[in-house]
Design an enzyme around this catalytic site. Structure first.
Site, PDB file in Angstrom:
ATOM      1  N   ASP A  19      36.654  40.714  39.562  1.00 57.75           N
ATOM      2  CA  ASP A  19      36.600  40.441  38.129  1.00 57.75           C
ATOM      3  C   ASP A  19      37.969  40.643  37.487  1.00 57.75           C
ATOM      4  O   ASP A  19      38.477  39.766  36.775  1.00 57.75           O
ATOM      5  CB  ASP A  19      35.576  41.351  37.455  1.00 57.75           C
ATOM      6  CG  ASP A  19      34.236  41.349  38.166  1.00 57.75           C
ATOM      7  OD1 ASP A  19      34.100  42.150  39.116  1.00 57.75           O
ATOM      8  OD2 ASP A  19      33.362  40.562  37.786  1.00 57.75           O
ATOM      9  N   TYR A 194      34.528  41.565  53.940  1.00 59.67           N
ATOM     10  CA  TYR A 194      33.648  42.701  53.720  1.00 59.67           C
ATOM     11  C   TYR A 194      33.382  43.331  55.100  1.00 59.67           C
ATOM     12  O   TYR A 194      34.317  43.790  55.739  1.00 59.67           O
ATOM     13  CB  TYR A 194      32.358  42.244  53.028  1.00 59.67           C
ATOM     14  CG  TYR A 194      32.614  41.548  51.695  1.00 59.67           C
ATOM     15  CD1 TYR A 194      33.150  42.241  50.612  1.00 59.67           C
ATOM     16  CD2 TYR A 194      32.334  40.189  51.528  1.00 59.67           C
ATOM     17  CE1 TYR A 194      33.401  41.606  49.403  1.00 59.67           C
ATOM     18  CE2 TYR A 194      32.576  39.553  50.315  1.00 59.67           C
ATOM     19  CZ  TYR A 194      33.107  40.256  49.259  1.00 59.67           C
ATOM     20  OH  TYR A 194      33.366  39.629  48.070  1.00 59.67           O
ATOM     21  N   GLN A 259      49.198  40.677  43.470  1.00 58.23           N
ATOM     22  CA  GLN A 259      48.721  39.299  43.542  1.00 58.23           C
ATOM     23  C   GLN A 259      49.810  38.376  44.071  1.00 58.23           C
ATOM     24  O   GLN A 259      49.525  37.440  44.833  1.00 58.23           O
ATOM     25  CB  GLN A 259      48.238  38.838  42.169  1.00 58.23           C
ATOM     26  CG  GLN A 259      46.930  39.498  41.756  1.00 58.23           C
ATOM     27  CD  GLN A 259      46.334  38.890  40.510  1.00 58.23           C
ATOM     28  OE1 GLN A 259      47.049  38.407  39.635  1.00 58.23           O
ATOM     29  NE2 GLN A 259      45.013  38.904  40.400  1.00 58.23           N
ATOM     30  N   GLU A 277      35.894  35.252  44.951  1.00 52.42           N
ATOM     31  CA  GLU A 277      36.254  34.072  44.159  1.00 52.42           C
ATOM     32  C   GLU A 277      37.752  33.854  44.044  1.00 52.42           C
ATOM     33  O   GLU A 277      38.238  32.734  44.228  1.00 52.42           O
ATOM     34  CB  GLU A 277      35.646  34.209  42.757  1.00 52.42           C
ATOM     35  CG  GLU A 277      35.956  33.042  41.835  1.00 52.42           C
ATOM     36  CD  GLU A 277      35.209  33.132  40.521  1.00 52.42           C
ATOM     37  OE1 GLU A 277      35.797  32.754  39.495  1.00 52.42           O
ATOM     38  OE2 GLU A 277      34.039  33.565  40.513  1.00 52.42           O
TER      39      GLU A 277
END
Length: 370
Positions: A19, A194, A259, A277
């Site tokens: 997020d 994951y 990033q 995402e």
């Protein structure tokens, strides 16, 4: 369209930093285009490593309840665009303050609900639909649903100006050296995942046969991916899996990457395993063959989303089969077939580059609705 506006973007960090990763990229991209952004976040700690240099034009504010003195910032810079990311529901006292300013003769902000990314058909049907506000201090306002996506009928993908030029100028050897990775020409594979059940099989395949007979160096992202690999690999043997003697796999564990450096990681590698995402979009722009681990859901709803994405990608059968295994409870994996995978990635990347990016579409949309 390019007039500077005051944006207020609200973000709740649920898990895995996806997020805040998307919200920061959007905030930084808008600010680089001359916009002023206040990013309200309930836990901004990840920005210390994700965006250590910050971005001129972006103010990161703590989203506490109530907002208290931070609301005073509205007096000097009234909100012109409100963005609630991923249905996080903007703080009600903020909406009330904006409504009070509007009643006093100010401008009604453009209110956007920025949704999750998907290639499913509902995205085109739902993008840019209005949702009238029926109750509360903002009754009569309109909230607009904005869906990122992969077609001209959706809201585009995050792609900052100059991205392709930066990638063209990237020096792989220099970046690897700066990360203290002693690269000897092995095939480079990034791993950001994951805990896929087939992970042990992937490591064993690389250790036993390498990749097409060539040695593999696995660059493992910090966090859950590193913990998962360490649970499988024997750390006490120089970072190598050695099933029947010296294996063809060596493993490098990376620190938390900004990033910017995460992009560099994807550009440096010959094959990328990504998750969530934000990273799948960056893998698309990197143009390298990749495997996506979608966020698993108990009701298996993620499988529909995954199939829609593979359909958008026009994925060849071998890539579909690998994704199906990587995103299931299977412990075995089919063969990696990167020539076919590269062709599909290159084709969709070229198509997506012809479409307006997410920030450009948001700027145009806000200009029309203001």
């Amino acid at each position: 369209m390019n007039r500077s506006r005051q944006w207020d973007i609200f973000c709740r960090v649920i898990d895995n930093h996806g997020d805040i990763g998307v919200c920061w990229r959007l905030s930084a991209d808008l600010a680089a285009r001359g916009q002023q952004v206040r990013l309200w976040v309930d836990d901004g700690s990840a920005l210390a490593w994700m965006a250590p240099q910050g971005q001129a034009g972006v103010s990161v504010l703590p989203w506490t309840e109530p907002l208290g003195l931070n609301l005073l910032r509205l007096d000097s810079a009234p909100c012109e665009v409100m963005v609630e990311a991923f249905g996080c529901e903007i703080a009600p006292e903020f909406i009330a303050a904006c409504a009070e300013q509007q009643r006093a003769g100010g401008q009604k902000p453009v209110w956007i609900n920025l949704e999750y990314l998907s290639a499913e058909p509902y995205v085109e049907r739902s993008h840019a639909l209005p949702s009238p506000v029926q109750h509360g201090p903002a009754a009569g306002w309109i909230k607009w649903f904005f869906y990122p996506g992969f077609t001209p009928a959706a809201g585009g993908l995050l792609r900052e100006p100059g991205l392709l030029q930066r990638q063209a100028a990237f020096d792989r050897a220099a970046w690897l050296a700066a990360q203290h990775i002693d690269w000897g020409g092995e095939k480079l594979v990034s791993l950001f995942c994951y805990e896929p059940p087939a992970l042990a099989n992937l490591l064993a395949q690389f250790a036993r046969a390498g990749w097409a007979g060539q040695p593999v160096r696995l660059l493992v992202a910090a966090g859950r991916a590193a913990s998962a690999v360490r649970a499988v690999a024997d750390d006490k043997k120089g970072g190598q899996l050695m099933p029947d003697g010296p294996g063809l796999l060596s493993i490098s564990y990376l620190p938390l990457l900004s990033q910017l450096d995460f992009d560099h990681l994807l550009w440096a590698c010959d094959l990328n395993f990504v998750r969530g995402e934000d990273s799948v979009v960056r893998a698309l722009w990197a143009g390298k063959p990749f495997v996506w681990q979608i966020y698993p859901q108990d009701d298996q709803a993620h499988q529909t989303k995954l199939q829609a994405f593979l359909g958008m990608l026009a994925a060849p059968p071998s890539l579909r089969a690998f994704h199906q295994a990587w995103n299931s409870l299977a412990q075995e994996l089919p063969e990696i077939n990167t020539p076919d995978w590269s062709e599909s990635v290159h084709a969709v990347r070229q198509r997506l580059l012809t479409q307006p990016d997410l920030a450009s579409q948001l700027l145009e949309f806000v200009a029309k609705k203001s």
